[in-house]
Design an enzyme around this catalytic site. Structure first.
Site, PDB file in Angstrom:
ATOM      1  N   TYR A  65      -1.474   0.338  10.698  1.00  0.00           N
ATOM      2  CA  TYR A  65      -1.758  -0.326   9.415  1.00  0.00           C
ATOM      3  C   TYR A  65      -0.563  -0.169   8.464  1.00  0.00           C
ATOM      4  O   TYR A  65      -0.102  -1.145   7.863  1.00  0.00           O
ATOM      5  CB  TYR A  65      -3.027   0.272   8.788  1.00  0.00           C
ATOM      6  CG  TYR A  65      -3.245  -0.133   7.348  1.00  0.00           C
ATOM      7  CD1 TYR A  65      -3.832  -1.353   7.021  1.00  0.00           C
ATOM      8  CD2 TYR A  65      -2.869   0.703   6.289  1.00  0.00           C
ATOM      9  CE1 TYR A  65      -4.031  -1.729   5.697  1.00  0.00           C
ATOM     10  CE2 TYR A  65      -3.066   0.344   4.964  1.00  0.00           C
ATOM     11  CZ  TYR A  65      -3.650  -0.874   4.670  1.00  0.00           C
ATOM     12  OH  TYR A  65      -3.833  -1.236   3.357  1.00  0.00           O
ATOM     13  N   GLU A 114       0.106   3.646   1.687  1.00  0.00           N
ATOM     14  CA  GLU A 114       0.116   4.075   3.095  1.00  0.00           C
ATOM     15  C   GLU A 114       1.512   3.849   3.698  1.00  0.00           C
ATOM     16  O   GLU A 114       1.873   4.484   4.689  1.00  0.00           O
ATOM     17  CB  GLU A 114      -0.966   3.300   3.852  1.00  0.00           C
ATOM     18  CG  GLU A 114      -1.177   3.675   5.300  1.00  0.00           C
ATOM     19  CD  GLU A 114      -1.893   5.002   5.565  1.00  0.00           C
ATOM     20  OE1 GLU A 114      -2.440   5.600   4.620  1.00  0.00           O
ATOM     21  OE2 GLU A 114      -1.871   5.440   6.724  1.00  0.00           O
ATOM     22  N   SER A 171       0.806  -1.227   0.000  1.00  0.00           N
ATOM     23  CA  SER A 171       0.000   0.000   0.000  1.00  0.00           C
ATOM     24  C   SER A 171       0.834   1.270   0.000  1.00  0.00           C
ATOM     25  O   SER A 171       1.890   1.350   0.625  1.00  0.00           O
ATOM     26  CB  SER A 171      -0.866  -0.012   1.266  1.00  0.00           C
ATOM     27  OG  SER A 171      -1.425   1.258   1.502  1.00  0.00           O
TER      28      SER A 171
HETATM   29  P1  NAP Z   1     -11.444  -4.615   1.988  1.00  0.00           P
HETATM   30  O1  NAP Z   1     -12.629  -4.276   1.127  1.00  0.00           O
HETATM   31  O2  NAP Z   1     -11.404  -4.107   3.380  1.00  0.00           O
HETATM   32  O3  NAP Z   1     -11.318  -6.219   2.012  1.00  0.00           O
HETATM   33  C1  NAP Z   1     -10.511  -6.871   2.943  1.00  0.00           C
HETATM   34  C2  NAP Z   1     -10.770  -8.359   2.849  1.00  0.00           C
HETATM   35  O4  NAP Z   1      -9.943  -9.041   3.814  1.00  0.00           O
HETATM   36  C3  NAP Z   1     -12.230  -8.773   3.164  1.00  0.00           C
HETATM   37  O5  NAP Z   1     -12.608  -9.774   2.264  1.00  0.00           O
HETATM   38  C4  NAP Z   1     -12.114  -9.321   4.582  1.00  0.00           C
HETATM   39  O6  NAP Z   1     -13.103 -10.273   4.900  1.00  0.00           O
HETATM   40  C5  NAP Z   1     -10.748  -9.996   4.495  1.00  0.00           C
HETATM   41  N1  NAP Z   1     -10.163 -10.315   5.798  1.00  0.00           N
HETATM   42  C6  NAP Z   1      -9.956  -9.478   6.838  1.00  0.00           C
HETATM   43  N2  NAP Z   1      -9.376 -10.137   7.863  1.00  0.00           N
HETATM   44  C7  NAP Z   1      -9.219 -11.415   7.461  1.00  0.00           C
HETATM   45  C8  NAP Z   1      -8.670 -12.578   8.060  1.00  0.00           C
HETATM   46  N3  NAP Z   1      -8.201 -12.571   9.311  1.00  0.00           N
HETATM   47  N4  NAP Z   1      -8.626 -13.728   7.342  1.00  0.00           N
HETATM   48  C9  NAP Z   1      -9.136 -13.763   6.092  1.00  0.00           C
HETATM   49  N5  NAP Z   1      -9.681 -12.699   5.470  1.00  0.00           N
HETATM   50  C10 NAP Z   1      -9.711 -11.538   6.149  1.00  0.00           C
HETATM   51  O7  NAP Z   1     -10.092  -4.148   1.280  1.00  0.00           O
HETATM   52  P2  NAP Z   1      -9.797  -3.778  -0.262  1.00  0.00           P
HETATM   53  O8  NAP Z   1     -10.014  -2.318  -0.443  1.00  0.00           O
HETATM   54  O9  NAP Z   1     -10.470  -4.754  -1.143  1.00  0.00           O
HETATM   55  O10 NAP Z   1      -8.214  -3.996  -0.307  1.00  0.00           O
HETATM   56  C11 NAP Z   1      -7.657  -5.263  -0.617  1.00  0.00           C
HETATM   57  C12 NAP Z   1      -6.229  -5.313  -0.112  1.00  0.00           C
HETATM   58  O11 NAP Z   1      -5.461  -4.288  -0.726  1.00  0.00           O
HETATM   59  C13 NAP Z   1      -6.078  -5.109   1.390  1.00  0.00           C
HETATM   60  O12 NAP Z   1      -4.973  -5.895   1.814  1.00  0.00           O
HETATM   61  C14 NAP Z   1      -5.729  -3.636   1.520  1.00  0.00           C
HETATM   62  O13 NAP Z   1      -5.027  -3.406   2.713  1.00  0.00           O
HETATM   63  C15 NAP Z   1      -4.874  -3.453   0.279  1.00  0.00           C
HETATM   64  N6  NAP Z   1      -4.863  -2.118  -0.303  1.00  0.00           N
HETATM   65  C16 NAP Z   1      -6.017  -1.495  -0.596  1.00  0.00           C
HETATM   66  C17 NAP Z   1      -5.987  -0.255  -1.210  1.00  0.00           C
HETATM   67  C18 NAP Z   1      -7.260   0.478  -1.568  1.00  0.00           C
HETATM   68  O14 NAP Z   1      -7.189   1.675  -1.833  1.00  0.00           O
HETATM   69  N7  NAP Z   1      -8.388  -0.200  -1.646  1.00  0.00           N
HETATM   70  C19 NAP Z   1      -4.749   0.342  -1.529  1.00  0.00           C
HETATM   71  C20 NAP Z   1      -3.586  -0.349  -1.230  1.00  0.00           C
HETATM   72  C21 NAP Z   1      -3.643  -1.594  -0.632  1.00  0.00           C
HETATM   73  P3  NAP Z   1     -14.573  -9.841   5.477  1.00  0.00           P
HETATM   74  O15 NAP Z   1     -15.420  -9.533   4.266  1.00  0.00           O
HETATM   75  O16 NAP Z   1     -14.982 -11.052   6.223  1.00  0.00           O
HETATM   76  O17 NAP Z   1     -14.351  -8.623   6.342  1.00  0.00           O
HETATM   77  N1  GDD Z   2     -12.299   7.403   6.380  1.00  0.00           N
HETATM   78  C1  GDD Z   2     -12.405   8.737   6.473  1.00  0.00           C
HETATM   79  N2  GDD Z   2     -13.535   9.278   6.994  1.00  0.00           N
HETATM   80  N3  GDD Z   2     -11.381   9.497   6.030  1.00  0.00           N
HETATM   81  C2  GDD Z   2     -11.522  10.848   6.100  1.00  0.00           C
HETATM   82  C3  GDD Z   2     -12.674  11.450   6.601  1.00  0.00           C
HETATM   83  C4  GDD Z   2     -13.735  10.642   7.094  1.00  0.00           C
HETATM   84  O1  GDD Z   2     -14.766  11.104   7.563  1.00  0.00           O
HETATM   85  N4  GDD Z   2     -12.507  12.790   6.512  1.00  0.00           N
HETATM   86  C5  GDD Z   2     -11.313  13.014   5.975  1.00  0.00           C
HETATM   87  N5  GDD Z   2     -10.707  11.837   5.724  1.00  0.00           N
HETATM   88  C6  GDD Z   2      -9.350  11.683   5.181  1.00  0.00           C
HETATM   89  C7  GDD Z   2      -8.456  10.795   6.034  1.00  0.00           C
HETATM   90  O2  GDD Z   2      -7.937  11.521   7.154  1.00  0.00           O
HETATM   91  C8  GDD Z   2      -7.412  10.391   5.007  1.00  0.00           C
HETATM   92  O3  GDD Z   2      -6.397  11.372   4.947  1.00  0.00           O
HETATM   93  C9  GDD Z   2      -8.163  10.404   3.676  1.00  0.00           C
HETATM   94  O4  GDD Z   2      -9.424  11.030   3.931  1.00  0.00           O
HETATM   95  C10 GDD Z   2      -8.420   9.013   3.080  1.00  0.00           C
HETATM   96  O5  GDD Z   2      -8.989   8.181   4.086  1.00  0.00           O
HETATM   97  P1  GDD Z   2      -9.578   6.714   3.733  1.00  0.00           P
HETATM   98  O6  GDD Z   2     -10.566   6.816   2.634  1.00  0.00           O
HETATM   99  O7  GDD Z   2     -10.019   6.121   5.026  1.00  0.00           O
HETATM  100  O8  GDD Z   2      -8.331   5.950   3.106  1.00  0.00           O
HETATM  101  P2  GDD Z   2      -6.797   5.837   3.567  1.00  0.00           P
HETATM  102  O9  GDD Z   2      -5.982   6.629   2.608  1.00  0.00           O
HETATM  103  O10 GDD Z   2      -6.619   6.084   5.004  1.00  0.00           O
HETATM  104  O11 GDD Z   2      -6.511   4.275   3.345  1.00  0.00           O
HETATM  105  C11 GDD Z   2      -6.950   3.615   2.155  1.00  0.00           C
HETATM  106  O12 GDD Z   2      -5.950   3.693   1.173  1.00  0.00           O
HETATM  107  C12 GDD Z   2      -4.729   3.011   1.492  1.00  0.00           C
HETATM  108  C13 GDD Z   2      -3.766   3.240   0.328  1.00  0.00           C
HETATM  109  O13 GDD Z   2      -3.131   4.464   0.464  1.00  0.00           O
HETATM  110  C14 GDD Z   2      -7.278   2.164   2.546  1.00  0.00           C
HETATM  111  O14 GDD Z   2      -7.901   1.518   1.456  1.00  0.00           O
HETATM  112  C15 GDD Z   2      -6.023   1.388   2.888  1.00  0.00           C
HETATM  113  O15 GDD Z   2      -6.351   0.003   3.072  1.00  0.00           O
HETATM  114  C16 GDD Z   2      -5.046   1.544   1.717  1.00  0.00           C
HETATM  115  O16 GDD Z   2      -3.859   0.824   1.945  1.00  0.00           O
END
Ligand code: NAP
Ligand code: GDD
Length: 326
Positions: free
Chosen positions: A147, A125, A123
């Site tokens: 995280y 992050e 990520s």
């Molecule tokens: P998400 O919607 O939160 O999905 C997370 C998945 O992990 C869900 O299917 C959840 O199952 C499963 N899970 C959680 N704990 C588990 C455990 N102990 N054993 C098995 N499964 C478990 O996340 P996403 O947005 O699809 O992201 C997918 C991956 O990419 C994650 O690793 C995230 O950290 C990473 N990532 C995401 C982003 C982004 O912007 N979306 C960016 C960079 C990296 P349940 O449905 O049961 O909760």
């Molecule tokens: N969630 C949330 N809720 N975020 C807020 C809010 C609010 O009400 N208001 C402002 N934000 C700001 C957060 O402080 C953060 O800076 C930004 O919006 C994005 O927050 P999220 O959408 O929660 O995503 P994230 O960047 O913290 O994390 C996501 O992206 C990562 C990749 O950079 C997640 O998907 C992570 O799993 C992923 O790795």
């Protein structure tokens, strides 16, 4: 027909990746953790084409059994505790799943079949308090949340198993990617859903945290293709995947509210309850390596993404409203 195992198939990315791999002719095995309620919302439309099995990244023997039984060619490790604020309130659980869970899966691969190709969902992050703008594969990490720290561990253990055991282990450093399937707690979906609730008269305001935070936001459907391309590459490597653009939460609000003819200034309330103990202020990718070596490009721009999410929530909220009325 190749077989792929997806952990986290019930999540946003898992659902798009499963659709994509089915389209490529894969047999798709999806690992879900045991739950007392249904967790198939995002995959119910393709459920009949998938093999769903129970397992948990906490439980090493479940991972070994799954690999032995299903013999996948590729493993996509998408499962994680992925919500950043929860990583402060559940720091140890986040470390167990998001960090050590990666080692458990890599160990299972090493023991059962080291020829299995492995994708780790790393990520942006990890860049946290960024030391370079834009961020690329060589940018040093400075994570700002438990995280982010856990993901740094997951990244380096992936590199280590590649170098120690010759496993084809790729790390995709993906910047934020969103969609109508995004969880409601993430800011983009919270805004899209909030706009729809306000437009339909079901809500009066939207309370958010830091409006000045900037992210490189793309469409999840595009990003899962980059994951697959990494495992088809001629060698395992690390790749940054993003759009190369950055926008603030405020800009997201402006476009989202504007799309339905509203002014966000009249509805958005900045609420310190949503501030984070340590913030990631700015993320912007340099995706040149993914373009060059994987031929990957995003197909959806920022405005299209915002509008797609608002349109989807407008429809959903309208349906729920009709059901309640009728
Ligand atoms: P998400 O919607 O939160 O999905 C997370 C998945 O992990 C869900 O299917 C959840 O199952 C499963 N899970 C959680 N704990 C588990 C455990 N102990 N054993 C098995 N499964 C478990 O996340 P996403 O947005 O699809 O992201 C997918 C991956 O990419 C994650 O690793 C995230 O950290 C990473 N990532 C995401 C982003 C982004 O912007 N979306 C960016 C960079 C990296 P349940 O449905 O049961 O909760
Ligand atoms: N969630 C949330 N809720 N975020 C807020 C809010 C609010 O009400 N208001 C402002 N934000 C700001 C957060 O402080 C953060 O800076 C930004 O919006 C994005 O927050 P999220 O959408 O929660 O995503 P994230 O960047 O913290 O994390 C996501 O992206 C990562 C990749 O950079 C997640 O998907 C992570 O799993 C992923 O790795």
């Amino acid at each position: 027909m190749p077989t792929a195992l997806i952990t986290g198939i019930s999540g946003q990315d898992g659902s798009y990746l499963a659709e994509f791999l089915l389209g490529k002719g894969y047999q798709v095995v999806g690992m879900v953790r045991r739950s007392s309620t249904s967790i198939y919302e995002r995959i119910e439309h393709i459920q009949d084409s998938l093999t769903i099995i129970q397992g948990d990244l906490h439980d090493q023997s479940s991972l070994v059994s799954i690999l032995e039984e299903h013999q996948p060619d590729e493993v996509y490790n998408l499962a994680a505790q992925s919500f950043v604020p929860t990583s402060w309130t559940q720091a140890i659980l986040t470390g167990e799943v998001t960090a050590l869970g990666v080692t458990r899966m890599l160990e299972a691969i090493r023991l059962v079949n080291p020829k299995i190709k492995f994708y780790q969902a790393s990520s942006s992050e990890m860049f946290g308090k960024v030391v370079e703008v834009p961020q690329r594969e060589t940018t040093p990490f400075y994570p700002r949340s438990p995280y982010g720290v856990a993901k740094v561990y997951g990244h380096w253990i992936t590199v280590n198993y590649r170098e120690s055991y010759g496993i084809f282990a790729a790390s995709g450093i993906l910047f934020n990617h969103e969609s109508p399937r995004r969880g409601l707690e993430f800011v983009t979906r919270k805004i899209a859903h909030g706009v729809a609730m306000i437009k339909h008269g079901l809500s009066k305001e939207l309370r958010l945290g830091n409006l000045e935070a900037r992210r490189d936001w793309g469409f999840a459907g595009d990003y899962v293709q980059a994951m697959w391309r990494m495992l088809q590459h001629d060698h395992p490597d690390n790749f940054v995947v993003g759009t190369g653009e950055t926008h603030s939460v405020r800009e997201f609000c402006e476009i989202a509210f504007g799309h339905v003819g509203l002014d966000y200034n009249e509805y958005v309330v900045e609420d310190p309850r949503f501030y984070r103990p340590a913030e990631v202020d700015l993320l912007i990718s340099d995706p040149a390596k993914a373009h060059r070596e994987l031929g990957w490009e995003p197909s959806i721009n920022f405005r299209q993404l915002v509008e797609m999410m608002v349109d989807a929530d407008m429809k959903r909220v309208e349906q729920v409203k009709k059901q309640k009325q009728g």
